[in-house]
Design a protein around this motif. Structure first.
Motif, PDB file in Angstrom:
ATOM      1  N   ARG A  54       0.787  -1.106  -0.226  1.00 46.23           N
ATOM      2  CA  ARG A  54      -0.042  -0.128   0.245  1.00 46.23           C
ATOM      3  C   ARG A  54       0.816   1.697   0.317  1.00 46.23           C
ATOM      4  N   GLY A  55       2.039   1.150  -0.090  1.00 48.84           N
ATOM      5  CA  GLY A  55       2.463   2.127  -0.486  1.00 48.84           C
ATOM      6  C   GLY A  55       2.994   2.681   0.735  1.00 48.84           C
ATOM      7  N   LEU A  56       2.945   2.358   1.882  1.00 51.49           N
ATOM      8  CA  LEU A  56       3.346   2.415   2.862  1.00 51.49           C
ATOM      9  C   LEU A  56       4.842   1.816   3.649  1.00 51.49           C
ATOM     10  N   ARG A  57       5.492   2.800   4.738  1.00 44.05           N
ATOM     11  CA  ARG A  57       6.770   2.058   5.664  1.00 44.05           C
ATOM     12  C   ARG A  57       5.744   2.278   7.400  1.00 44.05           C
ATOM     13  N   LEU A  58       7.042   1.443   8.147  1.00 42.19           N
ATOM     14  CA  LEU A  58       6.461   1.358   9.802  1.00 42.19           C
ATOM     15  C   LEU A  58       6.743   2.636  10.245  1.00 42.19           C
ATOM     16  N   THR A  59       6.644   3.230  10.994  1.00 36.48           N
ATOM     17  CA  THR A  59       7.408   4.359  11.804  1.00 36.48           C
ATOM     18  C   THR A  59       6.221   3.798  13.673  1.00 36.48           C
ATOM     19  N   GLY A  60       7.012   4.940  13.820  1.00 34.62           N
ATOM     20  CA  GLY A  60       6.357   4.459  15.227  1.00 34.62           C
ATOM     21  C   GLY A  60       7.013   3.449  16.473  1.00 34.62           C
ATOM     22  N   ARG A  61       6.379   2.450  17.145  1.00 32.76           N
ATOM     23  CA  ARG A  61       6.027   1.095  17.835  1.00 32.76           C
ATOM     24  C   ARG A  61       5.372   0.289  17.715  1.00 32.76           C
ATOM     25  N   HIS A  62       5.774  -1.529  17.536  1.00 29.31           N
ATOM     26  CA  HIS A  62       4.799  -2.144  17.703  1.00 29.31           C
ATOM     27  C   HIS A  62       4.044  -1.992  19.111  1.00 29.31           C
ATOM     28  N   HIS A  63       2.250  -2.078  18.880  1.00 30.36           N
ATOM     29  CA  HIS A  63       1.544  -1.135  19.567  1.00 30.36           C
ATOM     30  C   HIS A  63       0.688  -2.667  20.000  1.00 30.36           C
ATOM     31  N   GLU A  64       0.687  -3.590  20.504  1.00 26.55           N
ATOM     32  CA  GLU A  64      -0.226  -4.612  21.370  1.00 26.55           C
ATOM     33  C   GLU A  64      -1.280  -4.482  22.647  1.00 26.55           C
ATOM     34  N   ILE A  65      -2.738  -4.169  22.130  1.00 31.54           N
ATOM     35  CA  ILE A  65      -3.999  -4.269  23.051  1.00 31.54           C
ATOM     36  C   ILE A  65      -4.457  -5.593  23.602  1.00 31.54           C
ATOM     37  N   TYR A  66      -4.083  -5.723  24.830  1.00 28.49           N
ATOM     38  CA  TYR A  66      -4.854  -7.367  25.385  1.00 28.49           C
ATOM     39  C   TYR A  66      -5.820  -7.537  26.158  1.00 28.49           C
ATOM     40  N   LEU A  67      -7.014  -7.726  25.053  1.00 29.75           N
ATOM     41  CA  LEU A  67      -8.370  -7.959  25.099  1.00 29.75           C
ATOM     42  C   LEU A  67      -8.562  -8.495  25.984  1.00 29.75           C
ATOM     43  N   SER A  68      -7.572  -9.703  26.056  1.00 31.07           N
ATOM     44  CA  SER A  68      -8.088 -11.038  26.932  1.00 31.07           C
ATOM     45  C   SER A  68      -6.565 -10.656  28.522  1.00 31.07           C
ATOM     46  N   ASP A  69      -7.173 -11.139  29.612  1.00 30.42           N
ATOM     47  CA  ASP A  69      -6.544 -11.333  30.305  1.00 30.42           C
ATOM     48  C   ASP A  69      -4.812 -12.268  30.971  1.00 30.42           C
ATOM     49  N   PHE A  70      -4.115 -11.865  30.559  1.00 25.61           N
ATOM     50  CA  PHE A  70      -3.410 -12.839  30.015  1.00 25.61           C
ATOM     51  C   PHE A  70      -2.771 -13.761  30.865  1.00 25.61           C
ATOM     52  N   ARG A  71      -2.940 -12.766  32.572  1.00 29.48           N
ATOM     53  CA  ARG A  71      -2.647 -13.570  33.742  1.00 29.48           C
ATOM     54  C   ARG A  71      -3.717 -14.702  33.679  1.00 29.48           C
ATOM     55  N   ARG A  72      -4.911 -14.472  33.371  1.00 30.00           N
ATOM     56  CA  ARG A  72      -5.193 -16.101  33.819  1.00 30.00           C
ATOM     57  C   ARG A  72      -6.624 -17.065  32.512  1.00 30.00           C
ATOM     58  N   VAL A  73      -6.609 -16.228  31.257  1.00 27.16           N
ATOM     59  CA  VAL A  73      -6.443 -16.981  30.072  1.00 27.16           C
ATOM     60  C   VAL A  73      -5.201 -17.529  29.289  1.00 27.16           C
ATOM     61  N   PRO A  74      -6.165 -19.126  29.499  1.00 28.40           N
ATOM     62  CA  PRO A  74      -4.938 -19.745  28.733  1.00 28.40           C
ATOM     63  C   PRO A  74      -4.108 -19.335  27.335  1.00 28.40           C
ATOM     64  N   PRO A  75      -2.518 -19.615  27.162  1.00 27.41           N
ATOM     65  CA  PRO A  75      -2.631 -18.769  26.021  1.00 27.41           C
ATOM     66  C   PRO A  75      -3.227 -18.957  24.193  1.00 27.41           C
ATOM     67  N   GLU A  76      -4.041 -20.453  24.386  1.00 31.14           N
ATOM     68  CA  GLU A  76      -4.750 -20.281  23.131  1.00 31.14           C
ATOM     69  C   GLU A  76      -5.981 -19.559  23.033  1.00 31.14           C
ATOM     70  N   ARG A  77      -5.899 -19.217  23.766  1.00 33.51           N
ATOM     71  CA  ARG A  77      -7.714 -18.128  23.544  1.00 33.51           C
ATOM     72  C   ARG A  77      -7.187 -16.823  23.753  1.00 33.51           C
ATOM     73  N   ARG A  78      -6.391 -16.314  24.093  1.00 29.24           N
ATOM     74  CA  ARG A  78      -5.555 -15.092  24.201  1.00 29.24           C
ATOM     75  C   ARG A  78      -6.362 -14.019  23.088  1.00 29.24           C
ATOM     76  N   ARG A  79      -7.012 -12.771  22.556  1.00 26.57           N
ATOM     77  CA  ARG A  79      -7.185 -12.345  21.606  1.00 26.57           C
ATOM     78  C   ARG A  79      -6.125 -10.770  22.060  1.00 26.57           C
ATOM     79  N   THR A  80      -5.201 -10.571  21.033  1.00 30.62           N
ATOM     80  CA  THR A  80      -5.150  -9.413  20.997  1.00 30.62           C
ATOM     81  C   THR A  80      -4.584  -8.505  19.467  1.00 30.62           C
ATOM     82  N   ILE A  81      -4.704  -7.246  19.847  1.00 30.24           N
ATOM     83  CA  ILE A  81      -5.220  -6.569  19.181  1.00 30.24           C
ATOM     84  C   ILE A  81      -3.632  -5.691  18.834  1.00 30.24           C
ATOM     85  N   LEU A  82      -2.694  -6.477  16.976  1.00 30.40           N
ATOM     86  CA  LEU A  82      -1.955  -6.486  17.016  1.00 30.40           C
ATOM     87  C   LEU A  82      -1.791  -4.658  16.103  1.00 30.40           C
TER      88      LEU A  82
END
Length: 206
Positions: free
Chosen positions: A171-199
Motif C-alpha cells: 500500500r505504499g507505506l512504511r513502518l513508523t513508531g513502535r509495535h503496539h499490542e492491546i490485550y483484550l484478554s487478561d493474560f494472567r488468567r486466560v490460557p494462551p490458545e484463547r488470548r485475544r490481542t490487537i496487533l
C-alpha cells in the motif's frame, strides 16, 4: 444510575477481526505509562509495572464516577514493544532483547489534575513498587494497520511478517513508531490458545 462506558467497544480504533489487516486512524490519547526491558515472562520489572498501573487505573475509575459522574470499564492493558533489531520480534522472538512501555488508557474527560491526585492517593495508601516510574503522557499514532490475533503471543510472528512485509509495502507505506499490542484478554488468567490481542503498527507514506 450512572451509565458505564466501555471504551474498547465504543471507540472505532479498538475494533479488529482475526485474519483481517486494516488501516485505522488513531487520535492522540492520554495514557498511564511505565517503561521497562527484558522478557515479560521473567522480568520482575514487568510484573511490578502491571502491579503499579492497575491500582492507579481502578482508583481513577472510582474518582471519575464519584467526582465527575462518569463511570467506565477500566480499559485493557496495552504495550509498546521495540528492539534495536526488529527481527527480534518477527523472526527470532528474542524476548531478552525487547524494550517495552506498558499503557492504560485515560478517558478523554478525565483532567490531568484528577490523574495527578489519584497517583498521589495510590502512592500514599498502597505505594506500589514502581509508582515513581509511572508517568502520564499523550501518544499520537495517527494512521495504523492492525488486526486481531487469537492465540499465544509466541504465534504472532507470521502475522507480523505478513503485516510488515506484505500488507504495508503493498500500500505504499512504511513502518513508523513502535509495535503496539492491546490485550483484550487478561493474560494472567486466560490460557494462551484463547488470548485475544490487537496487533497495531503505525505507518506513513513510503
Amino acid at each position: 444510575m450512572t451509565t458505564k462506558t466501555n471504551l474498547t467497544t465504543s471507540l472505532e480504533w479498538y475494533r479488529a477481526r482475526p485474519g483481517e489487516l486494516r488501516l485505522v486512524d488513531v487520535p492522540e490519547q492520554t495514557y498511564l505509562m511505565v517503561d521497562g526491558e527484558g522478557d515479560p515472562n521473567t522480568s520482575p520489572l514487568f510484573t511490578a509495572a502491571v502491579e503499579t498501573l492497575y491500582p492507579v487505573a481502578y482508583t481513577l475509575k472510582f474518582a471519575s464516577k464519584r467526582e465527575l459522574g462518569r463511570d467506565y470499564v477500566v480499559p485493557p492493558l496495552e504495550g509498546l514493544w521495540w528492539s534495536d533489531d526488529m527481527d527480534a520480534f518477527t523472526v527470532a522472538r528474542d524476548k531478552a532483547r525487547w524494550s517495552w512501555t506498558l499503557l492504560l488508557l485515560v478517558p478523554d474527560w478525565v483532567e490531568r489534575d484528577l490523574v495527578a491526585a489519584t497517583i498521589d492517593q495510590v502512592r500514599a495508601k498502597k505505594n506500589p513498587e514502581r509508582i515513581d516510574d509511572l508517568r502520564v503522557e499523550r501518544l499520537a499514532e495517527g494512521r495504523c494497520v492492525q488486526t486481531l490475533h487469537v492465540g499465544s503471543f509466541d504465534d504472532e510472528g507470521p502475522v507480523l511478517e505478513r503485516m510488515h512485509d506484505e500488507f504495508v509495502p503493498a500500500r505504499g507505506l512504511r513502518l513508523t513508531g513502535r509495535h503496539h499490542e492491546i490485550y483484550l484478554s487478561d493474560f494472567r488468567r486466560v490460557p494462551p490458545e484463547r488470548r485475544r490481542t490487537i496487533l497495531r503498527q503505525p505507518v506513513a507514506p513510503a
